[in-house]
Motif scaffolding. Structure first.
Motif, mmCIF file in Angstrom:
data_model
loop_
_atom_site.group_PDB
_atom_site.id
_atom_site.type_symbol
_atom_site.label_atom_id
_atom_site.label_comp_id
_atom_site.label_asym_id
_atom_site.label_seq_id
_atom_site.Cartn_x
_atom_site.Cartn_y
_atom_site.Cartn_z
ATOM 1 N N VAL A 179 0.863 -1.182 0.000
ATOM 2 C CA VAL A 179 0.000 0.000 0.000
ATOM 3 C C VAL A 179 0.900 1.232 0.000
ATOM 4 C CG1 VAL A 179 -1.799 1.285 1.221
ATOM 5 C CG2 VAL A 179 -1.814 -1.219 1.280
ATOM 6 N N ASP A 180 0.714 2.110 -0.980
ATOM 7 C CA ASP A 180 1.540 3.321 -1.085
ATOM 8 C C ASP A 180 3.018 2.947 -1.031
ATOM 9 O OD1 ASP A 180 2.149 6.067 -1.202
ATOM 10 O OD2 ASP A 180 2.170 6.253 0.979
ATOM 11 N N SER A 181 3.427 2.062 -1.929
ATOM 12 C CA SER A 181 4.748 1.439 -1.813
ATOM 13 C C SER A 181 5.799 1.977 -2.773
ATOM 14 C CB SER A 181 4.616 -0.071 -2.027
ATOM 15 O OG SER A 181 3.972 -0.352 -3.264
ATOM 16 N N GLU A 182 5.461 2.968 -3.574
ATOM 17 C CA GLU A 182 6.454 3.499 -4.519
ATOM 18 C C GLU A 182 7.607 4.161 -3.759
ATOM 19 O OE1 GLU A 182 6.853 6.372 -8.477
ATOM 20 O OE2 GLU A 182 4.973 6.321 -7.341
ATOM 21 N N LEU A 183 8.820 3.869 -4.192
ATOM 22 C CA LEU A 183 10.011 4.428 -3.561
ATOM 23 C C LEU A 183 10.196 5.879 -3.981
ATOM 24 C CD1 LEU A 183 12.617 3.887 -1.865
ATOM 25 C CD2 LEU A 183 13.744 3.357 -4.048
ATOM 26 N N THR A 184 10.227 6.772 -2.980
ATOM 27 C CA THR A 184 10.519 8.184 -3.208
ATOM 28 C C THR A 184 11.424 8.658 -2.070
ATOM 29 O OG1 THR A 184 8.719 9.137 -1.874
ATOM 30 C CG2 THR A 184 8.179 8.464 -4.146
ATOM 31 N N PRO A 185 11.996 9.864 -2.187
ATOM 32 C CA PRO A 185 12.816 10.371 -1.077
ATOM 33 C C PRO A 185 12.033 10.473 0.231
ATOM 34 C CG PRO A 185 13.259 11.628 -3.060
ATOM 35 C CD PRO A 185 12.089 10.728 -3.380
ATOM 36 N N ASP A 186 10.706 10.644 0.137
ATOM 37 C CA ASP A 186 9.881 10.748 1.338
ATOM 38 C C ASP A 186 9.252 9.419 1.743
ATOM 39 O OD1 ASP A 186 10.299 13.509 1.543
ATOM 40 O OD2 ASP A 186 8.656 13.918 0.126
ATOM 41 N N ASN A 187 9.423 8.408 0.920
ATOM 42 C CA ASN A 187 8.728 7.132 1.132
ATOM 43 C C ASN A 187 9.722 5.993 0.930
ATOM 44 O OD1 ASN A 187 6.129 6.109 1.844
ATOM 45 N ND2 ASN A 187 5.827 5.362 -0.236
ATOM 46 N N LYS A 188 10.634 5.856 1.876
ATOM 47 C CA LYS A 188 11.668 4.837 1.771
ATOM 48 C C LYS A 188 11.104 3.457 2.096
ATOM 49 C CE LYS A 188 15.213 8.227 2.921
ATOM 50 N NZ LYS A 188 16.259 8.642 3.889
ATOM 51 N N HIS A 189 11.839 2.441 1.722
ATOM 52 C CA HIS A 189 11.423 1.063 1.992
ATOM 53 C C HIS A 189 12.104 0.553 3.256
ATOM 54 C CE1 HIS A 189 10.440 0.459 -2.552
ATOM 55 N NE2 HIS A 189 9.498 1.106 -1.904
ATOM 56 N N ILE A 190 11.333 -0.126 4.089
ATOM 57 C CA ILE A 190 11.864 -0.589 5.371
ATOM 58 C C ILE A 190 11.418 -2.015 5.658
ATOM 59 C CG2 ILE A 190 12.064 1.696 6.421
ATOM 60 C CD1 ILE A 190 9.372 1.264 7.774
ATOM 61 N N ALA A 191 12.168 -2.664 6.523
ATOM 62 C CA ALA A 191 11.804 -3.963 7.086
ATOM 63 C C ALA A 191 11.898 -3.814 8.607
ATOM 64 C CB ALA A 191 12.731 -5.062 6.592
ATOM 65 N N ASP B 154 7.137 -7.682 17.633
ATOM 66 C CA ASP B 154 6.450 -8.795 18.285
ATOM 67 C C ASP B 154 6.804 -10.143 17.653
ATOM 68 O OD1 ASP B 154 4.722 -9.957 20.132
ATOM 69 O OD2 ASP B 154 2.947 -9.696 18.875
ATOM 70 N N GLY B 155 8.046 -10.269 17.188
ATOM 71 C CA GLY B 155 8.488 -11.532 16.596
ATOM 72 C C GLY B 155 8.038 -11.744 15.162
ATOM 73 N N HIS B 156 7.412 -10.734 14.561
ATOM 74 C CA HIS B 156 6.960 -10.806 13.171
ATOM 75 C C HIS B 156 7.761 -9.827 12.330
ATOM 76 C CE1 HIS B 156 3.045 -13.038 13.844
ATOM 77 N NE2 HIS B 156 3.378 -12.703 15.078
ATOM 78 N N HIS B 157 7.964 -10.173 11.056
ATOM 79 C CA HIS B 157 8.688 -9.301 10.138
ATOM 80 C C HIS B 157 7.686 -8.603 9.214
ATOM 81 C CE1 HIS B 157 12.375 -11.233 11.446
ATOM 82 N NE2 HIS B 157 11.891 -12.413 11.091
ATOM 83 N N PHE B 158 7.846 -7.295 9.057
ATOM 84 C CA PHE B 158 6.976 -6.509 8.179
ATOM 85 C C PHE B 158 7.845 -5.821 7.130
ATOM 86 C CE2 PHE B 158 4.922 -6.889 12.264
ATOM 87 C CZ PHE B 158 3.604 -7.177 11.946
ATOM 88 N N VAL B 159 7.415 -5.906 5.875
ATOM 89 C CA VAL B 159 8.155 -5.320 4.767
ATOM 90 C C VAL B 159 7.218 -4.375 4.033
ATOM 91 C CG1 VAL B 159 9.483 -5.769 2.679
ATOM 92 C CG2 VAL B 159 9.500 -7.446 4.543
ATOM 93 N N GLY B 160 7.610 -3.102 3.942
ATOM 94 C CA GLY B 160 6.753 -2.134 3.275
ATOM 95 C C GLY B 160 7.448 -0.801 3.149
ATOM 96 N N ALA B 161 6.648 0.224 2.930
ATOM 97 C CA ALA B 161 7.176 1.579 2.809
ATOM 98 C C ALA B 161 7.085 2.292 4.152
ATOM 99 C CB ALA B 161 6.407 2.344 1.733
ATOM 100 N N ASP B 162 7.975 3.251 4.337
ATOM 101 C CA ASP B 162 7.993 4.027 5.574
ATOM 102 C C ASP B 162 6.987 5.181 5.452
ATOM 103 O OD1 ASP B 162 8.653 4.951 8.052
ATOM 104 O OD2 ASP B 162 10.523 5.896 7.445
#
Length: 277
Positions: free
Chosen positions: A69-81, A85-93
């Motif tokens: 959701v809203d996952s395009e990489l921009t200078p304001d929207n970096k990608h993070i992991a 709580d022991g779960h891994h989340f991959v998405g945009a910041d």
């Protein structure tokens, strides 16, 4: 067992979801893929956070959750992991993960830095799948990103109480499939400031003086069934997420309607609680 979940605003009409699943299986054939939802309203990060927050806890620790959701990489929207709580989340910041981390501090946070090793303009497919399958194999986040100390925090989405502590001001954060209206006012927040006082809940020009534990609590089953006028009865309840919800008993958007349509409530509309005494 490698569980990877998908939460996106892609819908199911186009090829996107199928392509993502195909690439996951190409990278990790033994993966178990679970769809949480592909019907998030476009770019609605609050809705995505609400749905994911209420779903991820039922999965085993170590599960990996891809957020498209809203996952395009921009200078304001970096990608993070982020590990929470022991779960891994991959998405945009973009604030989604800050809403998930309101009550539980993240264990690890990295800014993904593998973009120079992948090609394409579809980040959920090109980047997030690579990261998710790496984590699902037991790989460390530091291999695919650099450690960061903070993530973007969405402001204005938490309820506030006035200085006299006589009123809570909240807002609608989600409307479910039944038209039930969920606010950002938690049971804990409500009880902190109630202090035994009576109260009135206001949603537009509709008021409630009680909050039920179950939907059926609003119905008097001692009255003859034909005289109950149960279907369509409006009520306030703390839902399974312990958030204040304005609902309609046995709502149906095609027949009796739902709280959103019958009470004229929409996303970000105000919900207030006034304490008496």
């Amino acid at each position: 067992m490698a569980i990877i979940t998908l939460t996106t605003d892609f819908g199911v009409r186009d090829h996107f979801v199928g392509a993502i699943k195909g690439y996951i299986y190409s990278e990790l054939p033994e993966a178990i893929i679970v769809d949480i939802s592909h019907h998030i309203s476009p770019f609605n990060i609050t809705e995505a956070a609400y749905i994911l927050k209420n779903a991820y806890k039922t999965f085993p620790k170590g599960s990996v959750h891809i957020i498209g959701v809203d996952s395009e990489l921009t200078p304001d929207n970096k990608h993070i992991a982020v590990t929470i709580d022991g779960h891994h989340f991959v998405g945009a910041d973009n604030g989604i993960l800050s809403l998930l981390a309101q009550e539980i501090n993240p264990e690890k946070m990295v800014e993904i830095n593998i973009h120079d090793r992948v090609q394409g303009i579809f980040p959920v497919l090109d980047v997030f799948v690579k990261v998710a399958t790496h984590l699902a194999r037991g790989g460390q986040p530091e291999v695919i990103g650099k450690r960061i100390d903070s993530i973007k925090v969405l402001k204005g989405l938490s309820p506030v109480v006035n200085t006299a502590q006589s009123q809570i001001n909240g807002s609608v954060i989600y409307i479910d499939n039944y038209g039930n209206v969920i606010s950002n006012i938690s049971r804990k927040f409500f009880e902190t400031y109630r202090k035994g006082r009576d109260f009135e809940v206001w949603a537009r020009n509709h008021s409630f003086t009680s909050i039920h534990e179950r939907y059926s609590d609003a119905i008097n089953f001692n009255v003859e069934k034909s005289k109950r006028n149960a279907d369509g009865k409006r009520l306030a309840i703390f839902n399974s997420s312990n958030l204040l919800e304005i609902a309609v008993y046995k709502s149906n958007l095609d027949t009796v309607g739902g709280a959103s349509s019958l009470l004229g409530l929409s996303y970000r509309d105000s919900i207030t609680i006034t304490f008496i005494g």
